[in-house]
Design an enzyme around this catalytic site. Structure first.
Site, PDB file in Angstrom:
ATOM      1  N   CYS A 159     -46.607   3.751 -53.805  1.00  0.00           N
ATOM      2  CA  CYS A 159     -47.051   3.439 -52.449  1.00  0.00           C
ATOM      3  C   CYS A 159     -48.011   4.470 -51.878  1.00  0.00           C
ATOM      4  CB  CYS A 159     -45.840   3.302 -51.529  1.00  0.00           C
ATOM      5  SG  CYS A 159     -44.951   1.762 -51.761  1.00  0.00           S
TER       6      CYS A 159
ATOM      7  N   ARG B 133     -54.576   2.211 -49.104  1.00  0.00           N
ATOM      8  CA  ARG B 133     -55.816   1.617 -49.615  1.00  0.00           C
ATOM      9  C   ARG B 133     -56.814   1.408 -48.491  1.00  0.00           C
ATOM     10  NH1 ARG B 133     -57.868  -3.456 -49.141  1.00  0.00           N
ATOM     11  NH2 ARG B 133     -55.917  -4.186 -48.246  1.00  0.00           N
ATOM     12  N   ARG B 134     -56.394   0.742 -47.414  1.00  0.00           N
ATOM     13  CA  ARG B 134     -57.316   0.480 -46.314  1.00  0.00           C
ATOM     14  C   ARG B 134     -57.819   1.779 -45.698  1.00  0.00           C
ATOM     15  NH1 ARG B 134     -53.524  -4.388 -44.065  1.00  0.00           N
ATOM     16  NH2 ARG B 134     -54.557  -6.130 -45.149  1.00  0.00           N
TER      17      ARG B 134
ATOM     18  N   LYS C 276     -47.986  -9.025 -52.601  1.00  0.00           N
ATOM     19  CA  LYS C 276     -48.520  -7.672 -52.480  1.00  0.00           C
ATOM     20  C   LYS C 276     -47.448  -6.700 -51.990  1.00  0.00           C
ATOM     21  CE  LYS C 276     -50.438  -7.454 -47.789  1.00  0.00           C
ATOM     22  NZ  LYS C 276     -51.616  -7.035 -46.999  1.00  0.00           N
ATOM     23  N   ASP C 277     -46.335  -7.234 -51.444  1.00  0.00           N
ATOM     24  CA  ASP C 277     -45.241  -6.388 -50.955  1.00  0.00           C
ATOM     25  C   ASP C 277     -44.130  -6.199 -51.981  1.00  0.00           C
ATOM     26  OD1 ASP C 277     -46.494  -6.085 -48.493  1.00  0.00           O
ATOM     27  OD2 ASP C 277     -45.475  -7.820 -47.618  1.00  0.00           O
TER      28      ASP C 277
ATOM     29  N   ARG D 115     -48.753  -5.855 -34.413  1.00  0.00           N
ATOM     30  CA  ARG D 115     -49.969  -5.063 -34.587  1.00  0.00           C
ATOM     31  C   ARG D 115     -51.085  -5.523 -33.650  1.00  0.00           C
ATOM     32  NH1 ARG D 115     -50.615  -4.670 -41.038  1.00  0.00           N
ATOM     33  NH2 ARG D 115     -49.155  -6.410 -41.098  1.00  0.00           N
TER      34      ARG D 115
ATOM     35  N   ARG E   5     -47.604  -0.224 -37.945  1.00  0.00           N
ATOM     36  CA  ARG E   5     -46.617  -0.992 -38.711  1.00  0.00           C
ATOM     37  C   ARG E   5     -46.174  -2.168 -37.878  1.00  0.00           C
ATOM     38  NH1 ARG E   5     -42.742   0.862 -41.909  1.00  0.00           N
ATOM     39  NH2 ARG E   5     -42.207  -1.345 -41.927  1.00  0.00           N
TER      40      ARG E   5
END
Length: 304
Positions: free
Chosen positions: A240, A130-131, A84-85, A154, A148
């Site tokens: 992005c 997205r989130r 996903k990155d 986090r 981040r």
């Protein structure tokens, strides 16, 4: 084996865990001793810069460009990525040779048992467009702040009171042995990021030997699903800044693809589904359908 197979990886705890998963799979498949695969840690810009959103400082290439350079300069034979990155369009000289079996694709909410249970005007930390959009779609009262860093960073920010809640990928938490942390959000309530939960291995496209070595551990279903999700991103020309969610699945020879495009504040969205025989270009068809039906303030976030 006289020459070690050099596997490039980022240095975060999750990246190293995933690199060790790939090393173990290679050794098991080829009958190698564990020391036949050397892990080479490459520090990326995305790891160094933690105070700004990726979209502001160069996008997903910040996770890959240093690994790309090491691969193309023959300092490593392959590299491991959280798919996903990985940016949608990759250099022609680099090929995705394999993917491990996909893990839990869901997001996990930490700080409440469900999104509806968050207190009014709760502060939620995330760096994902997205989130952010999906949260605000369900709870416009929430305040979203930038989070981040790796999983531990986090979680430490959350423990320090910088936010009331955060979201992390269930796959990463599980791989780090944190499977009891947080509450998994069903995919019908929050569709995941394209390629979430998938670990990919890239090699030089012209390196037939490395390609064959890595292809031996490929999970075909994961590979097909992730390529379909990435093809959707390509057809949408998403970047992005584009809040997009997608999830593919395979049943027999049929591939199903669900997707959702959102405005940045979640106030507008479009969703859709397509399916067809494996190999058909359903991603492009779904992208065209979504863009044709999307409200203007969603459509303008796509198309590059």
């Amino acid at each position: 084996m006289t020459v070690k197979f050099r596997l490039g990886t980022r240095g975060s705890p999750l990246a190293l865990t995933q690199a060790n998963m790939v090393r173990d799979a290679l050794c098991a498949r080829h009958g190698w001793p564990v020391d036949a695969v050397e892990l080479v840690v490459v520090r990326t810009t995305g790891d160094r810069v933690q105070d700004r959103a990726l979209a502001e400082i160069g996008g997903k290439a910040l996770w890959t460009k240093e690994l790309d350079r090491a691969l193309l300069d023959r300092e490593i034979d392959a590299c491991v990525h959280s798919m996903k990155d990985v940016e949608t369009f990759r250099p022609d000289a680099i090929a995705i040779a394999a993917m491990l079996p996909r893990a839990d694709v869901r997001d996990r909410l930490i700080g409440a048992a469900e999104i509806a249970a968050l207190p009014p005007a709760a502060v939620v930390g995330t760096s994902s467009p997205r989130r952010r959009a999906q949260l605000l779609r369900q709870r416009p009262d929430l305040r979203i702040v930038l989070f981040r860093g790796n999983v531990d960073t986090r979680l430490a920010k959350l423990a320090a009171g910088e936010a009331d809640a955060t979201l992390l990928a269930a796959a990463g938490l599980d791989r780090l042995g944190r499977d009891t942390i947080g509450y998994a959000i069903p995919t019908d309530a929050m569709l995941p990021a394209p390629a979430q939960g998938a670990v990919g291995i890239e090699v030089r496209a012209a390196d037939a030997a490395a390609r064959a070595i890595v292809a031996a551990i490929d999970d075909a279903v994961t590979h097909r699903c992730v390529l379909a999700e990435r093809a959707l991103l390509a057809a949408l020309r998403a970047d992005c800044h584009s809040p997009v969610a997608a999830l593919a699945s395979v049943a027999g020879t049929t591939l199903s693809l669900r997707a959702e495009l959102l405005a940045e504040d979640g106030g507008a969205f479009v969703e859709g589904h397509a399916e067809g025989m494996i190999g058909e270009a359903i991603a492009a068809e779904l992208a065209g359908d979504l863009l044709s039906r999307a409200p203007d303030r969603v459509r303008r976030l796509f198309g590059g």
